[in-house]
Design an enzyme around this catalytic site. Sequence first.
Site, mmCIF file in Angstrom:
data_model
loop_
_atom_site.group_PDB
_atom_site.id
_atom_site.type_symbol
_atom_site.label_atom_id
_atom_site.label_comp_id
_atom_site.label_asym_id
_atom_site.label_seq_id
_atom_site.Cartn_x
_atom_site.Cartn_y
_atom_site.Cartn_z
ATOM 1 N N LYS A 96 7.170 -5.135 1.415
ATOM 2 C CA LYS A 96 7.713 -3.769 1.427
ATOM 3 C C LYS A 96 8.612 -3.511 2.646
ATOM 4 O O LYS A 96 8.608 -4.275 3.612
ATOM 5 C CB LYS A 96 6.542 -2.772 1.396
ATOM 6 C CG LYS A 96 5.737 -2.796 0.084
ATOM 7 C CD LYS A 96 4.673 -1.699 0.085
ATOM 8 C CE LYS A 96 3.906 -1.670 -1.232
ATOM 9 N NZ LYS A 96 2.901 -0.563 -1.253
ATOM 10 N N TYR A 131 7.025 2.386 -10.147
ATOM 11 C CA TYR A 131 5.764 3.064 -9.816
ATOM 12 C C TYR A 131 5.449 4.216 -10.779
ATOM 13 O O TYR A 131 4.650 5.101 -10.443
ATOM 14 C CB TYR A 131 5.804 3.583 -8.373
ATOM 15 C CG TYR A 131 5.427 2.529 -7.337
ATOM 16 C CD1 TYR A 131 4.167 1.916 -7.349
ATOM 17 C CD2 TYR A 131 6.307 2.153 -6.331
ATOM 18 C CE1 TYR A 131 3.805 0.967 -6.402
ATOM 19 C CE2 TYR A 131 5.949 1.200 -5.371
ATOM 20 C CZ TYR A 131 4.696 0.620 -5.414
ATOM 21 O OH TYR A 131 4.330 -0.317 -4.469
ATOM 22 N N ASN A 149 2.242 -0.013 3.664
ATOM 23 C CA ASN A 149 1.180 -1.017 3.779
ATOM 24 C C ASN A 149 1.643 -2.444 3.456
ATOM 25 O O ASN A 149 0.865 -3.270 2.986
ATOM 26 C CB ASN A 149 -0.029 -0.594 2.938
ATOM 27 C CG ASN A 149 0.316 -0.413 1.478
ATOM 28 O OD1 ASN A 149 1.455 -0.641 1.070
ATOM 29 N ND2 ASN A 149 -0.654 -0.027 0.692
ATOM 30 N N HIS A 189 2.948 -5.194 -1.987
ATOM 31 C CA HIS A 189 2.470 -4.808 -3.313
ATOM 32 C C HIS A 189 1.980 -6.072 -4.009
ATOM 33 O O HIS A 189 2.570 -7.137 -3.846
ATOM 34 C CB HIS A 189 3.611 -4.200 -4.150
ATOM 35 C CG HIS A 189 3.257 -4.140 -5.620
ATOM 36 N ND1 HIS A 189 2.547 -3.088 -6.155
ATOM 37 C CD2 HIS A 189 3.457 -5.030 -6.635
ATOM 38 C CE1 HIS A 189 2.345 -3.338 -7.452
ATOM 39 N NE2 HIS A 189 2.881 -4.500 -7.761
ATOM 40 N N GLU A 237 5.658 -6.539 -14.523
ATOM 41 C CA GLU A 237 6.332 -6.426 -13.222
ATOM 42 C C GLU A 237 7.250 -7.633 -12.958
ATOM 43 O O GLU A 237 8.352 -7.477 -12.427
ATOM 44 C CB GLU A 237 5.285 -6.269 -12.114
ATOM 45 C CG GLU A 237 4.590 -4.914 -12.195
ATOM 46 C CD GLU A 237 3.422 -4.736 -11.227
ATOM 47 O OE1 GLU A 237 2.827 -3.648 -11.249
ATOM 48 O OE2 GLU A 237 3.110 -5.674 -10.459
HETATM 49 N N1 UDP Z 1 -0.186 5.022 -1.690
HETATM 50 C C1 UDP Z 1 0.028 6.101 -0.827
HETATM 51 N N2 UDP Z 1 -1.002 6.968 -0.612
HETATM 52 C C2 UDP Z 1 -2.211 6.832 -1.238
HETATM 53 C C3 UDP Z 1 -2.409 5.754 -2.107
HETATM 54 C C4 UDP Z 1 -1.375 4.871 -2.325
HETATM 55 O O1 UDP Z 1 1.102 6.246 -0.261
HETATM 56 O O2 UDP Z 1 -3.108 7.654 -0.994
HETATM 57 C C5 UDP Z 1 0.935 4.062 -1.918
HETATM 58 C C6 UDP Z 1 0.709 2.730 -1.196
HETATM 59 O O3 UDP Z 1 1.969 2.238 -0.763
HETATM 60 C C7 UDP Z 1 0.130 1.879 -2.312
HETATM 61 C C8 UDP Z 1 0.931 2.379 -3.521
HETATM 62 O O4 UDP Z 1 1.042 3.769 -3.302
HETATM 63 O O5 UDP Z 1 0.282 0.498 -2.046
HETATM 64 C C9 UDP Z 1 0.312 2.109 -4.863
HETATM 65 O O6 UDP Z 1 -1.004 2.606 -4.866
HETATM 66 P P1 UDP Z 1 -2.194 1.770 -5.503
HETATM 67 O O7 UDP Z 1 -3.379 2.667 -5.608
HETATM 68 O O8 UDP Z 1 -1.718 1.083 -6.750
HETATM 69 O O9 UDP Z 1 -2.516 0.686 -4.349
HETATM 70 P P2 UDP Z 1 -2.269 -0.898 -4.295
HETATM 71 O O10 UDP Z 1 -2.421 -1.446 -5.688
HETATM 72 O O11 UDP Z 1 -0.877 -1.105 -3.745
HETATM 73 O O12 UDP Z 1 -3.329 -1.417 -3.347
HETATM 74 MG MG MG Z 2 -1.552 -0.855 -7.446
#
Ligand code: UDP
Ligand code: MG
Length: 140
Positions: A11, A51, A114, A117, A128
């Site tokens: 990212k 997303y 974070n 992805h 994807e």
């Molecule tokens: N995210 C965020 N706030 C939250 C949860 C998620 O900004 O409270 C963002 C974060 O970048 C995350 C992405 O949205 O990686 C997708 O969320 P998901 O729950 O799918 O998490 P991941 O699969 O990436 O662990």
């Molecule tokens: Mg996810």
Amino acid sequence: MALERTFSIIKPDATRRNLTGAINAKFEEAGLRIVAQKRIQMTKAQAGKFYEVHAERPFYDELCDFMCSAPVVVQVLEGEGAIAKNREIMGATNPADAAPGTIRAEFAESVGENSVHGSDAPETAAVEIAYFFAGLELVG
Ligand code: UDP
Ligand code: MG
């Protein structure tokens, strides 16, 4: 366990801090092979479509702005049980909850920014990968 392919994004927070190589080292050390990779900068519309599943979540707009704020590295990772293995290497979404040694524990700046992805299931991995890569780009 079957040989799988999963989709990964390094990212903007990580590309900005020159962490592409350090993150790729984590994948390779864990036995995942980077079988396709390119650096791109997404438009907001492209990030929004990627997303889409989170469209109703409060963080959606901020997430899409972040994902197109700088280049990202999109990748296909291959290995035994690659989808679950990559999720392990990544660590929990919130770096505060991520296990020591994981990418997010070491590099993530916040729950939103974070660093990586990774696909969460075989169906999402297939969709994807196809969103970002043509079949001819997957050379193995
Ligand atoms: N995210 C965020 N706030 C939250 C949860 C998620 O900004 O409270 C963002 C974060 O970048 C995350 C992405 O949205 O990686 C997708 O969320 P998901 O729950 O799918 O998490 P991941 O699969 O990436 O662990
Ligand atoms: Mg996810």
